[in-house]
Design a protein around this motif. Structure first.
Motif, mmCIF file in Angstrom:
data_model
loop_
_atom_site.group_PDB
_atom_site.id
_atom_site.type_symbol
_atom_site.label_atom_id
_atom_site.label_comp_id
_atom_site.label_asym_id
_atom_site.label_seq_id
_atom_site.Cartn_x
_atom_site.Cartn_y
_atom_site.Cartn_z
ATOM 1 N N UNK A 91 -54.256 43.073 68.926
ATOM 2 C CA UNK A 91 -55.383 43.010 69.703
ATOM 3 C C UNK A 91 -54.669 41.855 70.984
ATOM 4 N N UNK A 92 -54.821 41.740 71.755
ATOM 5 C CA UNK A 92 -55.098 40.711 72.548
ATOM 6 C C UNK A 92 -56.341 39.516 72.330
ATOM 7 N N UNK A 93 -55.951 38.021 71.592
ATOM 8 C CA UNK A 93 -56.317 37.012 71.157
ATOM 9 C C UNK A 93 -56.528 36.417 72.906
ATOM 10 N N UNK A 94 -57.962 35.952 72.828
ATOM 11 C CA UNK A 94 -58.505 34.661 74.042
ATOM 12 C C UNK A 94 -58.433 33.897 73.367
ATOM 13 N N UNK A 95 -58.559 33.366 72.533
ATOM 14 C CA UNK A 95 -58.662 31.854 72.237
ATOM 15 C C UNK A 95 -57.260 31.420 72.088
ATOM 16 N N UNK A 96 -56.821 32.262 72.065
ATOM 17 C CA UNK A 96 -54.869 32.426 71.957
ATOM 18 C C UNK A 96 -54.152 32.419 73.422
ATOM 19 N N UNK A 97 -54.552 32.930 73.955
ATOM 20 C CA UNK A 97 -54.482 32.959 75.691
ATOM 21 C C UNK A 97 -54.291 31.856 76.533
ATOM 22 N N UNK A 98 -55.923 30.742 75.928
ATOM 23 C CA UNK A 98 -56.172 30.167 76.610
ATOM 24 C C UNK A 98 -55.477 28.245 75.648
ATOM 25 N N UNK A 99 -54.858 29.001 75.015
ATOM 26 C CA UNK A 99 -54.337 27.693 74.697
ATOM 27 C C UNK A 99 -53.315 27.683 74.600
ATOM 28 N N UNK A 100 -52.372 28.706 74.702
ATOM 29 C CA UNK A 100 -51.816 28.664 76.086
ATOM 30 C C UNK A 100 -50.850 28.759 77.481
ATOM 31 N N UNK A 101 -51.913 29.140 77.533
ATOM 32 C CA UNK A 101 -51.943 28.861 79.707
ATOM 33 C C UNK A 101 -51.435 27.726 79.588
ATOM 34 N N UNK A 102 -52.145 26.606 79.606
ATOM 35 C CA UNK A 102 -51.359 25.199 80.076
ATOM 36 C C UNK A 102 -49.952 25.038 80.288
ATOM 37 N N UNK A 103 -49.032 25.436 78.722
ATOM 38 C CA UNK A 103 -47.763 25.251 78.606
ATOM 39 C C UNK A 103 -46.977 25.929 79.635
ATOM 40 N N UNK A 104 -47.686 27.597 79.764
ATOM 41 C CA UNK A 104 -47.417 28.335 80.486
ATOM 42 C C UNK A 104 -46.867 27.867 82.264
ATOM 43 N N UNK A 105 -48.170 27.169 82.011
ATOM 44 C CA UNK A 105 -48.537 26.310 83.272
ATOM 45 C C UNK A 105 -47.315 25.992 84.458
ATOM 46 N N UNK A 106 -46.910 25.283 83.473
ATOM 47 C CA UNK A 106 -45.963 23.530 83.596
ATOM 48 C C UNK A 106 -44.626 24.404 83.946
ATOM 49 N N UNK A 107 -44.337 25.793 83.689
ATOM 50 C CA UNK A 107 -43.312 25.934 84.690
ATOM 51 C C UNK A 107 -42.741 27.023 86.054
ATOM 52 N N UNK A 108 -44.569 27.143 85.884
ATOM 53 C CA UNK A 108 -45.012 27.208 86.912
ATOM 54 C C UNK A 108 -44.613 26.693 88.944
ATOM 55 N N UNK A 109 -44.297 24.864 88.880
ATOM 56 C CA UNK A 109 -43.984 24.140 89.461
ATOM 57 C C UNK A 109 -42.234 24.685 89.654
ATOM 58 N N UNK A 110 -41.699 24.495 88.452
ATOM 59 C CA UNK A 110 -40.535 25.659 88.166
ATOM 60 C C UNK A 110 -40.116 26.344 90.398
ATOM 61 N N UNK A 111 -40.785 27.810 89.107
ATOM 62 C CA UNK A 111 -41.138 28.605 89.771
ATOM 63 C C UNK A 111 -41.034 28.426 91.404
ATOM 64 N N UNK A 112 -42.377 27.574 91.902
ATOM 65 C CA UNK A 112 -42.264 27.554 93.196
ATOM 66 C C UNK A 112 -41.391 26.801 92.753
ATOM 67 N N UNK A 113 -40.550 25.746 93.088
ATOM 68 C CA UNK A 113 -39.579 24.959 93.676
ATOM 69 C C UNK A 113 -38.753 25.612 94.044
ATOM 70 N N UNK A 114 -38.259 25.982 93.039
ATOM 71 C CA UNK A 114 -36.783 27.075 93.229
ATOM 72 C C UNK A 114 -37.432 28.361 94.806
ATOM 73 N N UNK A 115 -38.427 28.926 94.542
ATOM 74 C CA UNK A 115 -38.634 29.391 95.848
ATOM 75 C C UNK A 115 -38.425 29.162 96.950
ATOM 76 N N UNK A 116 -39.245 28.069 96.671
ATOM 77 C CA UNK A 116 -39.440 26.919 98.185
ATOM 78 C C UNK A 116 -37.662 26.992 98.416
ATOM 79 N N UNK A 117 -37.029 26.392 97.578
ATOM 80 C CA UNK A 117 -35.675 25.556 98.039
ATOM 81 C C UNK A 117 -34.757 26.903 98.719
#
Length: 219
Positions: free
Chosen positions: A1-27
């Protein structure tokens, strides 16, 4: 089952990699745009020792999988450079090199679309090859192909998760780490899917806006 509390808790950690993805695509896209133009110009050269090898390189890179190229560059060049070439820079280089072979064909279409009379007029004015491309040809060739180049930006966003295969800590790799630690993959991978869907939609909107601007400027 989907756990909203868990999803919200891990969101900041996952978003840390978003900058790396954007940098890779931009470069990668910057390299693809610049190198693709170089490939296109070299393929139009009247010197066979320039045009033929360029054709072979472009076709070879286009005909081999991106993932294989990532492994080849990371596990060979990185070793030859004594670890100087990091996973991220390896990924940026491969993304740019791979997509430059596709943007080269877009550039070639644009260059071929410039009327032959423009080339002849530039030659009659004793313009050098550099001056002809810079002042006469490229200002006419590039605007119509901008939407096509934008489509490859969207495609690069979709291929960027492959960088996780060479240990780049992008948004997908962060999600996989969260899943390995918690043994829950539904939430992190769904979040990653939503992120890439959002990026693709925003890129598509940007390409559509650019296309309308180009069409308006040409009318």
């Amino acid at each position: 089952m989907w756990d909203w509390e868990f999803a919200i808790r891990i969101l900041p950690e996952i978003l840390e990699g978003l900058g790396v993805t954007l940098l890779a695509v931009a470069g990668g896209m910057t390299l693809a745009i610049l190198l693709g133009l170089a490939w296109a110009v070299m393929r139009r050269s009247t010197l066979h020792w320039v045009s033929w090898p360029t054709y072979g390189i472009v076709e070879f890179i286009r005909s081999t999988p991106l993932l294989v190229q990532l492994y080849l560059v990371y596990y060979t060049l990185a070793e030859l450079t004594s670890g100087w070439l990091s996973p991220l820079w390896s990924g940026i280089f491969v993304l740019g090199l791979h997509y430059s072979c596709y943007t080269a064909e877009v550039y070639r279409a644009g260059l071929n679309g410039v009327p032959q009379g423009q080339w002849i007029a530039a030659k009659a004015l004793n313009l050098t090859t550099w001056q002809t491309y810079r002042h006469v040809v490229l200002p006419q060739a590039i605007p119509p192909i901008l939407p096509a180049l934008g489509n490859y930006l969207i495609a690069m966003f979709k291929d960027a998760p492959l960088l996780s295969a060479i240990t780049v800590l992008d948004v997908l790799q962060r999600a996989k780490i969260v899943g390995n630690q918690s043994f829950r993959y539904q939430e992190p991978l769904t979040i990653v899917g939503i992120i890439f869907l959002t990026l693709s939609i925003l890129s598509g909107v940007g390409v559509s806006w650019l296309k309308r601007r180009v069409e308006a400027s040409q009318s």
